[in-house]
Enzyme design. Structure first.
Site, short mmCIF file in Angstrom:
data_model
loop_
_atom_site.label_atom_id
_atom_site.label_comp_id
_atom_site.label_asym_id
_atom_site.label_seq_id
_atom_site.Cartn_x
_atom_site.Cartn_y
_atom_site.Cartn_z
N LYS A 254 1.57 14.12 -28.97
CA LYS A 254 1.01 13.78 -30.28
C LYS A 254 1.72 14.55 -31.37
O LYS A 254 1.90 15.78 -31.27
CB LYS A 254 -0.48 14.12 -30.31
CG LYS A 254 -1.36 13.19 -29.51
CD LYS A 254 -2.80 13.68 -29.55
CE LYS A 254 -3.72 12.78 -28.78
NZ LYS A 254 -4.32 11.71 -29.57
N HIS B 269 -5.39 19.92 -22.15
CA HIS B 269 -5.13 19.71 -23.58
C HIS B 269 -5.43 20.96 -24.43
O HIS B 269 -4.62 21.39 -25.25
CB HIS B 269 -6.00 18.59 -24.16
CG HIS B 269 -5.91 17.29 -23.43
ND1 HIS B 269 -4.79 16.88 -22.74
CD2 HIS B 269 -6.80 16.28 -23.31
CE1 HIS B 269 -5.02 15.68 -22.23
NE2 HIS B 269 -6.23 15.31 -22.55
N GLU C 192 -16.42 14.07 -28.92
CA GLU C 192 -16.35 12.61 -28.75
C GLU C 192 -17.75 12.05 -28.88
O GLU C 192 -18.68 12.56 -28.24
CB GLU C 192 -15.81 12.26 -27.36
CG GLU C 192 -14.35 12.58 -27.16
CD GLU C 192 -13.93 12.28 -25.73
OE1 GLU C 192 -13.55 11.15 -25.45
OE2 GLU C 192 -14.02 13.20 -24.89
N ASP D 266 -11.17 17.91 -17.41
CA ASP D 266 -10.70 16.74 -18.16
C ASP D 266 -9.90 17.15 -19.40
O ASP D 266 -8.83 16.58 -19.65
CB ASP D 266 -11.90 15.88 -18.56
CG ASP D 266 -11.49 14.51 -19.08
OD1 ASP D 266 -10.47 13.98 -18.60
OD2 ASP D 266 -12.18 13.97 -19.96
N LYS E 149 -1.80 13.74 -15.13
CA LYS E 149 -2.85 14.72 -14.88
C LYS E 149 -3.96 14.08 -14.06
O LYS E 149 -4.09 12.85 -14.11
CB LYS E 149 -3.37 15.27 -16.19
CG LYS E 149 -4.25 14.29 -16.97
CD LYS E 149 -5.01 14.99 -18.05
CE LYS E 149 -6.01 14.04 -18.63
NZ LYS E 149 -7.29 14.38 -18.89
N LYS F 159 -18.88 15.20 -24.76
CA LYS F 159 -19.08 13.76 -24.96
C LYS F 159 -20.47 13.51 -25.51
O LYS F 159 -21.36 14.35 -25.37
CB LYS F 159 -18.92 13.04 -23.63
CG LYS F 159 -17.47 13.07 -23.13
CD LYS F 159 -17.23 12.06 -22.05
CE LYS F 159 -15.76 11.99 -21.68
NZ LYS F 159 -14.94 11.22 -22.62
N HIS G 3 -0.48 13.92 -22.20
CA HIS G 3 -0.13 13.09 -23.36
C HIS G 3 -0.45 13.80 -24.67
O HIS G 3 0.09 13.45 -25.72
CB HIS G 3 -0.83 11.73 -23.30
CG HIS G 3 -2.28 11.77 -23.67
ND1 HIS G 3 -3.26 12.09 -22.78
CD2 HIS G 3 -2.88 11.57 -24.86
CE1 HIS G 3 -4.42 12.07 -23.41
NE2 HIS G 3 -4.24 11.75 -24.66
N ASP H 298 0.84 -1.19 0.00
CA ASP H 298 0.00 0.00 0.00
C ASP H 298 0.88 1.25 0.00
O ASP H 298 1.94 1.28 0.63
CB ASP H 298 -0.91 -0.01 1.24
CG ASP H 298 -2.09 0.91 1.04
OD1 ASP H 298 -3.19 0.38 0.79
OD2 ASP H 298 -1.91 2.15 1.10
P1 NDP Z 1 -6.78 3.16 -11.77
O1 NDP Z 1 -7.75 3.41 -10.67
O2 NDP Z 1 -7.17 2.24 -12.86
O3 NDP Z 1 -5.43 2.57 -11.15
C1 NDP Z 1 -4.89 3.06 -9.95
C2 NDP Z 1 -3.60 2.33 -9.64
O4 NDP Z 1 -3.13 2.80 -8.38
C3 NDP Z 1 -3.73 0.83 -9.53
O5 NDP Z 1 -2.55 0.22 -9.96
C4 NDP Z 1 -3.90 0.64 -8.02
O6 NDP Z 1 -3.42 -0.60 -7.56
C5 NDP Z 1 -2.98 1.70 -7.50
N1 NDP Z 1 -3.38 2.11 -6.16
C6 NDP Z 1 -4.46 2.86 -5.82
N2 NDP Z 1 -4.47 3.06 -4.50
C7 NDP Z 1 -3.37 2.44 -3.99
C8 NDP Z 1 -2.83 2.31 -2.69
N3 NDP Z 1 -3.39 2.87 -1.62
N4 NDP Z 1 -1.70 1.62 -2.56
C9 NDP Z 1 -1.10 1.02 -3.62
N5 NDP Z 1 -1.58 1.12 -4.88
C10 NDP Z 1 -2.69 1.82 -5.04
O7 NDP Z 1 -6.34 4.58 -12.31
P2 NDP Z 1 -5.90 5.00 -13.79
O8 NDP Z 1 -4.84 4.06 -14.25
O9 NDP Z 1 -7.10 5.16 -14.63
O10 NDP Z 1 -5.33 6.45 -13.56
C11 NDP Z 1 -4.10 6.68 -12.89
C12 NDP Z 1 -3.71 8.13 -13.07
O11 NDP Z 1 -3.57 8.40 -14.45
C13 NDP Z 1 -4.73 9.13 -12.54
O12 NDP Z 1 -4.04 10.25 -12.05
C14 NDP Z 1 -5.51 9.51 -13.78
O13 NDP Z 1 -6.07 10.78 -13.67
C15 NDP Z 1 -4.39 9.49 -14.83
N6 NDP Z 1 -4.87 9.30 -16.18
C16 NDP Z 1 -5.55 8.18 -16.54
C17 NDP Z 1 -5.98 8.01 -17.85
C18 NDP Z 1 -6.68 6.77 -18.28
O14 NDP Z 1 -7.01 6.65 -19.47
N7 NDP Z 1 -6.95 5.81 -17.39
C19 NDP Z 1 -5.71 9.05 -18.88
C20 NDP Z 1 -4.95 10.16 -18.40
C21 NDP Z 1 -4.55 10.27 -17.10
P3 NDP Z 1 -4.42 -1.82 -7.30
O15 NDP Z 1 -5.01 -2.14 -8.65
O16 NDP Z 1 -3.51 -2.86 -6.84
O17 NDP Z 1 -5.44 -1.38 -6.31
#
Ligand code: NDP
Length: 460
Positions: free
Chosen positions: A173, A231, A207, A226, A139, A317, A169, A86
Site C-alpha cells: 500500500k 500488518h 473494521e 490475522d 500469509k 471487527k 499486501h 489435486d
Molecule cells: P480459498 O479456499 O478460497 O481457495 C483455495 C484455492 O486452493 C482454490 O483455488 C482451491 O481449488 C485450491 N485448493 C485447495 N485445496 C486443493 C487441493 N487439494 N488441490 C488443488 N487445489 C486445491 O482460499 P483463499 O483464496 O481465500 O486463500 C488462499 C490463501 O490466501 C490462504 O493462504 C489465505 O490465508 C491467503 N489470503 C487470502 C485472503 C483473502 O482475502 N481471501 C487475504 C490474504 C491472504 P478448488 O476451488 O478447485 O477447490
C-alpha cells in the site's frame, strides 16, 4: 532494485479461490495495462473448469472488483492457461512441468490453504519445477513461532532466501510505504522522533464489518494472527526502525528485523482481548469459540530511541467505524508561559492509512481576541484518494510486479517474520481473558483503561 532476470511464467496455485477472484485477476489486468505482464499465466486448482470458464471467471472478477478494459482483458485472456488436479497428486505437477515448456524462471504463487504449503513445495521440487524459480507465499507464515520456523526450514531446503517472497499486501500500500518515506525524506521529524518528544504511539485498525461470510477461516485465525503479527507489526517496524543505509532491500529489512527484536514479548497483562457478541452465531464459527475478534495491547521497545514510549495497538471487527490510523502523540509543551497550555495530545503526527489517505500534524494556535487562549488546528501535509485509484498502483499489482522482477523490498524476510512471531507468541500460547463486546462500539471497556493515562484512544 535487483539485477535479477524477470520471471518468464507466472503459476498461480489457487486460481479458483477467493483471493484470486477479489484481488489477483484485477491485478493481472492492471499489470497488462502497464505493459508489465507479457508471460504465460498458468492457474492451478482442483475444479475442472474449461478454458472458457476460467476466462469468464476472470472477466466476472474484474467487472466486480475493477473496470474491465477490453483490450487489456483480451491480452490477459491470451496469456491465461491452466492445469487442473489435486495438489497431493504428483501427476498434477508432472502436467505443470510439461505446461511450463521452455520457461526457465517461473514464479509460483501459493494462494492455497496454509496446510497445503508443504505438499505443494515438495511436489514442485520433486517434479523438477524449482530450478531458477521464485516462490510467493501468501500469509499466514505459520501459526506461531515454531510453525513459522518449520515452514521457513522447509522453504529453504528448496529455495534460496532471495527467491522466497512472503507477501503481506499491506506493504504494497502506498500509504504504508509513505510511513517510511515521510520519516526519512524530511529533516524536521528526526529530532522529535524519539523518547524525548514522543509521548506514545497508537495504531488503530478498526473494521465495522464482522467476519463477512469467512467465519470458518477467521475462527482458525483470530485478530492477532490475522492483522497484528503481520500488518501492524510491519507498520511499527517502519515507524520505529533506524534509518537504513540505502533503499537496498536488505538494508531496509535489516533495520526492520533489528527493531522488532527489541520489542519485548507481549504479556497478558498488557493485552485486552474481546469477541463481539454475535460472533459464535456466524456460519463456520464454533458455538463455543474462544477466538478473539478484538485486541488492544501495549508494546515496549527496549532501544535507546524508544525506551519508555508505549506503542499501543487496537484492532478489531464489528466496531463503530472502519479506519486505520497511526497516531504519534508528542509530549505537551510545559504550561509555564500560558495559563491555558495545549493539553496532552494536542501535538501529533497522524498517518491515516484508510479509508482515506492523509498525513496531518496537530498543533495549537491562539484564539483571536484579548486573552491568550488556544485552539487546536490540524495541518494537512498530504491527502489523497483511496489506494489503487488513478495513478496509484494497487498493492497486489505492485507486489506481483516486484516479485516477478526479483525485488524483495516490500516482502517479509524470514528473520522479520520470526521476530514478529516472537513478540506475540507468549499470548497465543497463554491468552488473556476473553471479554464480550457489543457491535458498533469500540470493544471492551478495559481497552480504554490501557491508554487512560495517555489521554485515551485518539478519535475514540
Ligand atoms: P480459498 O479456499 O478460497 O481457495 C483455495 C484455492 O486452493 C482454490 O483455488 C482451491 O481449488 C485450491 N485448493 C485447495 N485445496 C486443493 C487441493 N487439494 N488441490 C488443488 N487445489 C486445491 O482460499 P483463499 O483464496 O481465500 O486463500 C488462499 C490463501 O490466501 C490462504 O493462504 C489465505 O490465508 C491467503 N489470503 C487470502 C485472503 C483473502 O482475502 N481471501 C487475504 C490474504 C491472504 P478448488 O476451488 O478447485 O477447490
Amino acid at each position: 532494485m535487483t539485477d535479477h532476470p524477470a520471471s518468464d511464467a507466472l503459476v498461480f496455485f489457487g486460481i479458483t479461490g477467493d483471493l484470486a477472484y477479489k484481488k489477483i485477476f484485477p491485478a493481472l489486468q492492471a499489470l497488462v495495462q502497464r505493459e508489465r505482464l507479457n508471460v504465460p499465466v498458468i492457474g492451478v486448482a482442483r475444479s475442472q473448469l474449461s478454458d472458457a470458464d476460467l476466462i469468464e471467471r476472470a472477466r466476472a472478477s474484474i467487472t466486480e472488483h475493477d473496470t474491465l478494459d477490453p483490450a487489456a482483458f483480451q491480452k490477459l485472456s491470451s496469456l491465461l492457461g491452466h492445469v487442473w488436479g489435486d495438489y497431493s497428486d504428483a501427476a498434477t505437477f508432472t502436467r505443470l512441468r510439461e505446461r511450463l515448456g521452455n520457461a526457465k524462471r517461473p514464479l509460483f504463487y501459493l494462494a492455497v490453504p496454509p496446510s497445503l504449503f508443504p505438499t505443494v513445495v515438495q511436489h514442485l521440487a520433486d517434479s523438477g519445477c524449482t530450478a531458477g524459480a521464485r516462490i510467493v507465499i501468501e500469509k499466514p507464515f505459520g501459526r506461531d513461532l515454531q510453525s513459522a520456523r518449520s515452514l521457513n526450514t522447509l522453504l529453504r531446503t528448496v529455495f534460496p532466501e532471495d527467491s522466497i517472497f512472503r507477501i503481506d499486501h499491506y506493504l504494497g500500500k502506498e500509504a504504508v510505504q509513505n510511513l517510511m518515506y515521510f520519516r526519512f525524506a524530511n529533516t524536521f521529524l528526526e529530532p522529535l522522533w524519539n523518547r524525548h518528544y514522543v509521548d506514545s504511539v497508537q495504531i488503530t485498525m478498526a473494521e465495522s464489518m464482522g467476519v463477512a461470510g469467512r467465519g470458518a477461516f477467521y475462527d482458525e485465525t483470530g485478530v492477532i494472527r490475522d492483522v497484528i503479527q503481520n500488518h501492524l507489526l510491519q507498520i511499527i517496524s517502519y515507524l520505529a526502525m533506524e534509518a537504513p543505509s540505502s533503499t537496498w532491500p536488505e538494508a531496509i529489512r535489516d533495520e526492520q528485523a533489528k527493531v522488532l527484536r527489541t520489542i519485548r514479548p507481549l504479556s497478558p497483562e498488557h493485552l485486552v482481548l474481546g469477541q463481539f457478541r454475535s460472533y459464535r452465531q456466524e456460519p463456520g464459527v464454533a458455538p463455543d469459540s474462544r477466538v478473539p475478534t478484538f485486541a488492544a495491547l501495549q508494546l515496549a521497545i527496549d532501544s535507546w530511541r524508544w525506551e519508555g514510549v508505549p506503542f499501543f495497538i487496537r484492532a478489531g471487527k464489528c466496531l463503530a467505524e472502519s479506519r486505520t490510523d497511526v497516531m504519534v502523540e508528542l509530549k505537551p509543551a510545559p504550561p509555564v508561559v500560558f495559563q491555558q497550555a495545549a493539553p496532552r495530545g494536542a501535538n501529533y503526527v497522524r498517518f491515516r492509512l484508510s479509508p482515506d489517505v492523509a498525513i496531518n500534524i496537530g498543533a495549537y494556535t491562539k484564539v483571536p481576541g484579548e486573552g491568550m487562549a488556544g485552539q487546536p488546528v490540524e495541518l494537512s501535509v498530504a491527502s489523497g484518494t483511496r489506494q489503487g485509484v488513478g495513478t496509484r498502483l494497487g498493492p497486489y499489482e505492485r507486489l506481483l510486479g516486484d516479485a516477478m522482477t526479483g525485488d524483495a523490498t516490500l516482502f517479509a524476510r524470514q528473520d522479520v517474520v520470526e521476530a514478529a512471531w516472537a513478540i506475540v507468541d507468549p499470548v497465543i500460547k497463554d491468552p488473556a481473558a476473553l471479554l464480550e463486546y457489543d457491535c458498533g462500539g469500540w470493544g471492551p471497556a478495559d481497552a480504554d483503561q490501557l491508554v487512560a493515562s495517555f489521554g485515551g484512544w485518539a478519535g475514540r
